[in-house]
Design a protein around this motif. Sequence first.
Motif, PDB file in Angstrom:
ATOM      1  N   CYS A 111      -1.335  95.097 -73.783  1.00  0.00           N
ATOM      2  CA  CYS A 111       0.122  95.162 -73.936  1.00  0.00           C
ATOM      3  C   CYS A 111       0.630  96.596 -73.925  1.00  0.00           C
ATOM      4  O   CYS A 111       1.627  96.911 -73.262  1.00  0.00           O
TER       5      CYS A 111
ATOM      6  N   LEU B 236       5.377  88.870 -73.359  1.00  0.00           N
ATOM      7  CA  LEU B 236       5.207  87.702 -72.489  1.00  0.00           C
ATOM      8  C   LEU B 236       3.770  87.601 -72.002  1.00  0.00           C
ATOM      9  O   LEU B 236       3.158  86.521 -72.034  1.00  0.00           O
TER      10      LEU B 236
ATOM     11  N   ARG C  99      13.391  92.860 -79.445  1.00  0.00           N
ATOM     12  CA  ARG C  99      12.324  93.416 -78.604  1.00  0.00           C
ATOM     13  C   ARG C  99      11.094  93.781 -79.439  1.00  0.00           C
ATOM     14  O   ARG C  99       9.961  93.448 -79.086  1.00  0.00           O
TER      15      ARG C  99
ATOM     16  N   PHE D 195       1.626  86.442 -75.002  1.00  0.00           N
ATOM     17  CA  PHE D 195       1.754  85.020 -75.297  1.00  0.00           C
ATOM     18  C   PHE D 195       1.046  84.168 -74.245  1.00  0.00           C
ATOM     19  O   PHE D 195       0.391  83.167 -74.568  1.00  0.00           O
ATOM     20  N   LEU D 196       1.160  84.535 -72.980  1.00  0.00           N
ATOM     21  CA  LEU D 196       0.489  83.789 -71.913  1.00  0.00           C
ATOM     22  C   LEU D 196      -1.028  83.907 -72.037  1.00  0.00           C
ATOM     23  O   LEU D 196      -1.756  82.942 -71.769  1.00  0.00           O
TER      24      LEU D 196
ATOM     25  N   ARG E  73      -2.063  81.627 -74.739  1.00  0.00           N
ATOM     26  CA  ARG E  73      -1.848  80.217 -74.376  1.00  0.00           C
ATOM     27  C   ARG E  73      -2.863  79.727 -73.358  1.00  0.00           C
ATOM     28  O   ARG E  73      -3.378  78.609 -73.458  1.00  0.00           O
TER      29      ARG E  73
ATOM     30  N   TYR F  20       9.409  93.244 -74.146  1.00  0.00           N
ATOM     31  CA  TYR F  20       9.556  91.831 -73.792  1.00  0.00           C
ATOM     32  C   TYR F  20       8.481  91.416 -72.788  1.00  0.00           C
ATOM     33  O   TYR F  20       7.845  90.364 -72.924  1.00  0.00           O
ATOM     34  N   LEU F  21       8.274  92.235 -71.759  1.00  0.00           N
ATOM     35  CA  LEU F  21       7.271  91.915 -70.744  1.00  0.00           C
ATOM     36  C   LEU F  21       5.867  91.951 -71.322  1.00  0.00           C
ATOM     37  O   LEU F  21       5.035  91.095 -71.013  1.00  0.00           O
TER      38      LEU F  21
END
Length: 255
Positions: free
Chosen positions: A61, A86, A166, A89-90, A93, A82-83
Motif C-alpha cells: 500500500c 482499495l 481518506r 481490501f481486494l 478479499r 483511497y487507491l
Amino acid sequence: MIMKNIIYGFWLIAYVALSYSFFVEGDYKTALYTWLVLMVLVMTLKPLREHGVLLFLVGTCFGIVNLIHRFVPWVSWPLDFYLAALVGFLSLRFGFRRPAEKLRWSFSFSKREWLSILLINVPSVAILIWYYQTHPEVAAMWPKLYLPWWSMPFVILLIAALNGLREEIFYRGLLQPASSKNSPVWFVIGLQAILFGFLHFAGAFPQGWLGVGMTAVWGAAIAIQYHVFKSISLSWITHAVADAIMFGIILYVRS
C-alpha cells in the motif's frame, strides 16, 4: 508469552525502521530492501509467518502511494490512500484466506461515542492552536484561496471530510483490523501510532519530529476508539472535526 511479546516488539521496531526510511529520509530504495528482507524472514521462519499478511499490506500500500506521488502527482490527493486501501481490501478479499473486515458505517452514535469524540478532540484542538501559534510558518505550505468569505466553511468541511475519510479508511479501516488478529492490543495501538505519526513528518500540519510525536499520540487515541467501538464512521467524524479546525486555522490565515 514473553517470547510472543518479544516478537511483537521486534515488529514494532521493524515498522519504525521502515517508516523512518520511507517518510523521514525519503530513501525508498532502503525502505524497499528492508521490506524485502523482512518478507524473506516471514516466509522462512515459522514463528513470524502470521505477520506476513500485515507486512505485505503495509509494503504494497505504501509502495502504491509512493508511485502515485511520483508519477501521477496531479491525482495524489485525495485519491492516493483511497487507491491503496482499495488494493488492500481486494488483497484480503481475494488474495488471502483472511477476509476483509466489514466496516460499520452507522452514524447513530451512543452517548459514550459522542463523549469519545470530545475526549479526543478537545485537547487535540487546544494543542493544534498552540502549535500554530508557535509555528505560523506552516501556513505557507498551503496556497492562498481567493474565495468569498461565505464559501470558506463549505470548503473547509469538504477538505476535512475527504482527508479524514481518506486516512481513516486506510489506517483504521484496513491496517488496524489486519493487525488485530492474534495480536496484543498494545501492538495494534503502537503500530497505528508509528505509521500515522511518521506520515506527518513532512508536508503536514503539524510536521517535523514534534508533529510525529503529536500525531502518533492522536493516532493511538483514534486506534483505541476504533478498538472499543468498531465504528469507522465514528473514527471518520472524530478525524474530520479535528481536520476542520486545523484547516480553518490555516485557510483563513492564507485567504
